[in-house]
Design an enzyme around this catalytic site. Structure first.
Site, PDB file in Angstrom:
ATOM      1  CG  ASP A   1       3.151  11.042  -3.104  1.00  0.00           C
ATOM      2  OD1 ASP A   1       3.253  10.869  -1.915  1.00  0.00           O
ATOM      3  OD2 ASP A   1       4.112  11.558  -3.452  1.00  0.00           O
TER       4      ASP A   1
ATOM      5  CE  LYS B   1      -4.093   1.859   0.078  1.00  0.00           C
ATOM      6  NZ  LYS B   1      -3.745   2.534  -0.915  1.00  0.00           N
TER       7      LYS B   1
ATOM      8  CB  SER C   1      -5.636   4.565   1.882  1.00  0.00           C
ATOM      9  OG  SER C   1      -5.201   5.702   0.881  1.00  0.00           O
TER      10      SER C   1
ATOM     11  CB  THR D   1      -2.291  13.352   4.423  1.00  0.00           C
ATOM     12  OG1 THR D   1      -2.464  12.492   3.601  1.00  0.00           O
ATOM     13  CG2 THR D   1      -0.828  13.623   4.485  1.00  0.00           C
TER      14      THR D   1
ATOM     15  CG  ASN E   1      -4.272  16.121  -0.488  1.00  0.00           C
ATOM     16  OD1 ASN E   1      -3.957  15.416   0.380  1.00  0.00           O
ATOM     17  ND2 ASN E   1      -5.737  16.031  -0.848  1.00  0.00           N
TER      18      ASN E   1
ATOM     19  CE  LYS F   1       4.784   7.583  -2.274  1.00  0.00           C
ATOM     20  NZ  LYS F   1       3.856   8.049  -1.375  1.00  0.00           N
TER      21      LYS F   1
ATOM     22  CD  GLN G   1       3.161   4.386   2.188  1.00  0.00           C
ATOM     23  OE1 GLN G   1       3.854   5.482   1.457  1.00  0.00           O
ATOM     24  NE2 GLN G   1       2.257   4.781   2.779  1.00  0.00           N
TER      25      GLN G   1
HETATM   26  P1  NDP Z   1       0.509  17.833  -4.401  1.00  0.00           P
HETATM   27  O1  NDP Z   1       0.775  17.542  -5.636  1.00  0.00           O
HETATM   28  O2  NDP Z   1      -0.929  18.040  -4.248  1.00  0.00           O
HETATM   29  O3  NDP Z   1       1.304  19.229  -3.736  1.00  0.00           O
HETATM   30  C1  NDP Z   1       2.531  19.246  -3.779  1.00  0.00           C
HETATM   31  C2  NDP Z   1       2.694  20.458  -3.483  1.00  0.00           C
HETATM   32  O4  NDP Z   1       4.290  20.730  -2.959  1.00  0.00           O
HETATM   33  C3  NDP Z   1       2.569  21.806  -4.408  1.00  0.00           C
HETATM   34  O5  NDP Z   1       2.357  22.942  -3.692  1.00  0.00           O
HETATM   35  C4  NDP Z   1       4.046  21.856  -5.060  1.00  0.00           C
HETATM   36  O6  NDP Z   1       4.346  22.948  -5.883  1.00  0.00           O
HETATM   37  C5  NDP Z   1       4.746  21.484  -4.061  1.00  0.00           C
HETATM   38  N1  NDP Z   1       6.250  20.993  -4.425  1.00  0.00           N
HETATM   39  C6  NDP Z   1       6.170  19.750  -4.974  1.00  0.00           C
HETATM   40  N2  NDP Z   1       7.568  19.274  -5.604  1.00  0.00           N
HETATM   41  C7  NDP Z   1       8.167  20.530  -5.032  1.00  0.00           C
HETATM   42  C8  NDP Z   1       9.466  20.661  -5.286  1.00  0.00           C
HETATM   43  N3  NDP Z   1      10.446  19.842  -6.125  1.00  0.00           N
HETATM   44  N4  NDP Z   1       9.826  22.181  -4.832  1.00  0.00           N
HETATM   45  C9  NDP Z   1       9.264  22.848  -3.956  1.00  0.00           C
HETATM   46  N5  NDP Z   1       7.913  22.791  -4.045  1.00  0.00           N
HETATM   47  C10 NDP Z   1       7.490  21.395  -4.665  1.00  0.00           C
HETATM   48  O7  NDP Z   1       1.158  16.683  -3.418  1.00  0.00           O
HETATM   49  P2  NDP Z   1       0.598  16.325  -1.919  1.00  0.00           P
HETATM   50  O8  NDP Z   1       0.284  17.557  -1.122  1.00  0.00           O
HETATM   51  O9  NDP Z   1      -0.184  14.835  -2.111  1.00  0.00           O
HETATM   52  O10 NDP Z   1       2.189  15.720  -1.364  1.00  0.00           O
HETATM   53  C11 NDP Z   1       2.958  16.743  -0.615  1.00  0.00           C
HETATM   54  C12 NDP Z   1       3.941  16.074   0.343  1.00  0.00           C
HETATM   55  O11 NDP Z   1       3.104  15.022   1.070  1.00  0.00           O
HETATM   56  C13 NDP Z   1       4.617  14.995  -0.590  1.00  0.00           C
HETATM   57  O12 NDP Z   1       6.149  14.549   0.135  1.00  0.00           O
HETATM   58  C14 NDP Z   1       4.064  13.495  -0.586  1.00  0.00           C
HETATM   59  O13 NDP Z   1       4.854  12.368  -0.528  1.00  0.00           O
HETATM   60  C15 NDP Z   1       3.649  13.676   1.099  1.00  0.00           C
HETATM   61  N6  NDP Z   1       2.368  12.719   1.432  1.00  0.00           N
HETATM   62  C16 NDP Z   1       1.134  12.916   0.843  1.00  0.00           C
HETATM   63  C17 NDP Z   1       0.135  12.058   1.235  1.00  0.00           C
HETATM   64  C18 NDP Z   1      -1.095  12.064   0.347  1.00  0.00           C
HETATM   65  O14 NDP Z   1      -2.091  11.775   0.953  1.00  0.00           O
HETATM   66  N7  NDP Z   1      -1.226  12.986  -0.524  1.00  0.00           N
HETATM   67  C19 NDP Z   1       0.305  11.276   2.105  1.00  0.00           C
HETATM   68  C20 NDP Z   1       1.554  11.168   2.709  1.00  0.00           C
HETATM   69  C21 NDP Z   1       2.557  12.023   2.527  1.00  0.00           C
HETATM   70  P3  NDP Z   1       4.094  23.061  -7.289  1.00  0.00           P
HETATM   71  O15 NDP Z   1       2.551  22.880  -7.830  1.00  0.00           O
HETATM   72  O16 NDP Z   1       4.744  24.329  -7.743  1.00  0.00           O
HETATM   73  O17 NDP Z   1       4.864  21.895  -7.980  1.00  0.00           O
END
Ligand code: NDP
Length: 449
Positions: A170, A94, A381, A214, A245, A130, A115
């Site tokens: 993600d 998962k 999830s 999250t 997100n 993943k 994970q």
């Molecule tokens: P989203 O794609 O919804 O959002 C990601 C955000 O982070 C955007 O604002 C993006 O900006 C920014 N971002 C991404 N990559 C970079 C980078 N290289 N440098 C600067 N900013 C960056 O992703 P999530 O919110 O789902 O995920 C965010 C984090 O949370 C990740 O580390 C993910 O692994 C972790 N996570 C997510 C879960 C989930 O349920 N969604 C569960 C557990 C952990 P821009 O749009 O400009 O790229």
């Protein structure tokens, strides 16, 4: 005490480096866990005997595949797809799918490795995995996203199953992408198997609270850390990096709990709004219109946008990195501590560099690592999987209560294990040890498989 790898564990780490050259994020994630495990081997010599650490560092299966698709101009594009099925001792693999140009095997393996322990901490029957692709969804039309997702699933579908492997979202993978992938799975297999993906839409097998989970969960975790120090979110100034997100629902929950988030960001820069981030506006811009965060200024003239700015320079009491890996380094951590920050909860995976973690631990602030603090997403999830299996759907209130309870239990587990292994208040050790022991016990019980 500064983290280091115990001499019994060091050769195992060297072997991981030799076998997986160039995968720097994977090395970092493994190192961070192995630094906690010396005392565990002393208490549990059977884990050494069964070579549990060596086995846990080697994925059970790694799948890499070509993803051909056609853009709106009719050009053929080729991306690379990945699924790393890391460990199934506690349940089906998962873990989410990430679509971002930076994705390569080292990123997928670091995420899959973390994970395993995160999923163990939830107490739910889920193993670790993943996946993702180096596909960049930014600037693509809905049709292009759909064609890419269909091609990606045309290979991935054969590896999935309710009892085998159940991906979720993600970075770059939200409800829209999950929808296209589920549609393609259903078409290819002629089976309506809700249990093969989570993060589905509410009308077709999704769970209430999954979208929020999250961010809400990370905030509940910080609330528990604050409570353990006799404090709360009430009146606290907070910063949250990212505006995807995780960031959006972290901001929402902090506001509900009485804190004030004054800054958030995207990869272009950060917004500072001293009156508190206007969440409705942020959601309109990011979730609905998929625009850049600097457009916030068009509607809130008093706010500031700092292009390529560093959000960690802003004074705050609580910081919640919620964008991506290694976004907060040692200097940033020192600046945060100097400016009065006393709690950090990681919504993102591995957002703090090893130097940053050292600064937080040495300063003795409440530091909640991602594998504990952001486990609410995967936990919900697993609740979606439970609802799918029983063909039921729960109310928002009930599901949120379950999530909050799970986060409280994870906090308690980390807190107690940190104490039991001689490092009170160190949630990094607590999370690594609690998660590892659970998986290790299951692996010993199942024999050499
Ligand atoms: P989203 O794609 O919804 O959002 C990601 C955000 O982070 C955007 O604002 C993006 O900006 C920014 N971002 C991404 N990559 C970079 C980078 N290289 N440098 C600067 N900013 C960056 O992703 P999530 O919110 O789902 O995920 C965010 C984090 O949370 C990740 O580390 C993910 O692994 C972790 N996570 C997510 C879960 C989930 O349920 N969604 C569960 C557990 C952990 P821009 O749009 O400009 O790229």
């Amino acid at each position: 005490m500064t983290p280091h790898i115990d001499e019994k564990v060091e050769p195992i780490f060297q072997e991981v480096l030799n076998r997986n050259p160039g995968e720097t994020e994977f090395h970092q994630a493994v190192r961070e866990v192995l630094e906690s495990l010396g005392p565990v081997l002393v208490k549990h010599p059977e884990f050494g005997h069964h070579k549990i650490i060596e086995r846990i560092c080697e994925p059970e299966r790694q799948i890499i595949f070509r993803v051909p698709w056609q853009d709106d101009e009719g050009n053929v594009q080729i991306n690379r797809g990945f699924r790393v099925e890391f460990n199934s001792a506690l349940g089906p693999y998962k873990g989410g799918l990430r679509f971002h140009p930076s994705v390569y095997l080292g990123i997928v393996k670091f995420l899959g490795f973390e994970q395993i322990f995160k999923n163990a901490l939830t107490g739910l029957p889920i193993g670790g995995g993943k996946g993702g692709s180096d596909f960049d969804p930014k600037g693509k039309s809905d049709d292009e996203i759909m064609r890419f997702c269909q091609s990606f699933m045309t290979e991935l579908y054969r590896h999935l199953g309710e009892y085998t492997d159940v991906p979720a979202g993600d970075i770059g993978v939200g409800g829209r992408e999950i929808g296209y992938m589920f549609g393609q799975y259903k078409r290819i297999t002629n089976r309506y198997e809700s249990g093969i993906l989570t993060g589905k839409g509410l009308d077709w097998g999704g769970s209430l609270v999954r979208t929020e989970a999250t961010g809400y969960g990370a905030t509940f975790f910080v609330q528990e850390m604050l409570k353990a120090r006799g404090d709360s979110f009430d009146g606290k100034i907070c910063t949250v990096s990212g505006s995807g997100n995780v960031a959006i629902y972290t901001i929402e929950k902090i506001h509900q709990l009485g804190g004030k988030v004054v800054a958030c960001s995207d990869s272009g820069g950060y917004i500072y709004d001293e009156q508190g981030i206007d969440l409705e506006l942020l959601q309109q811009l990011k979730e609905i219109e998929r625009r850049r965060i600097k457009d916030y200024l068009n509607y809130r003239k008093h706010a500031k946008y700092v292009e390529s700015g560093n959000i960690w320079n802003i004074p705050c009491q609580v910081a919640m990195p919620s964008a991506t890996q290694n976004e907060l380094n040692g200097k940033d951590a020192a600046k945060l501590v100097k400016n009065g920050c006393f709690a950090v909860g990681e919504g993102a995976n591995m957002p703090t560099t090893p130097e940053g973690i050292r600064v937080f631990l040495e300063a003795g602030i409440a530091y909640g690592p991602g594998k504990a603090a952001n486990a609410g997403g995967v936990a919900t999830s697993a609740l979606e999987m439970q609802q799918n299996a029983s063909r039921d759907s729960w109310t928002f209130e009930y599901t949120e209560q379950r999530l909050e309870q799970i986060m409280k239990t994870i906090h308690r587990l980390c807190y107690e294990n940190a104490e039991e292994y001689g490092t009170p208040g160190n949630y990094v050790n607590g999370a690594n040890i609690a998660g590892f022991i659970k998986v290790a016990n299951a692996m010993v019980a199942m024999g050499l498989v």
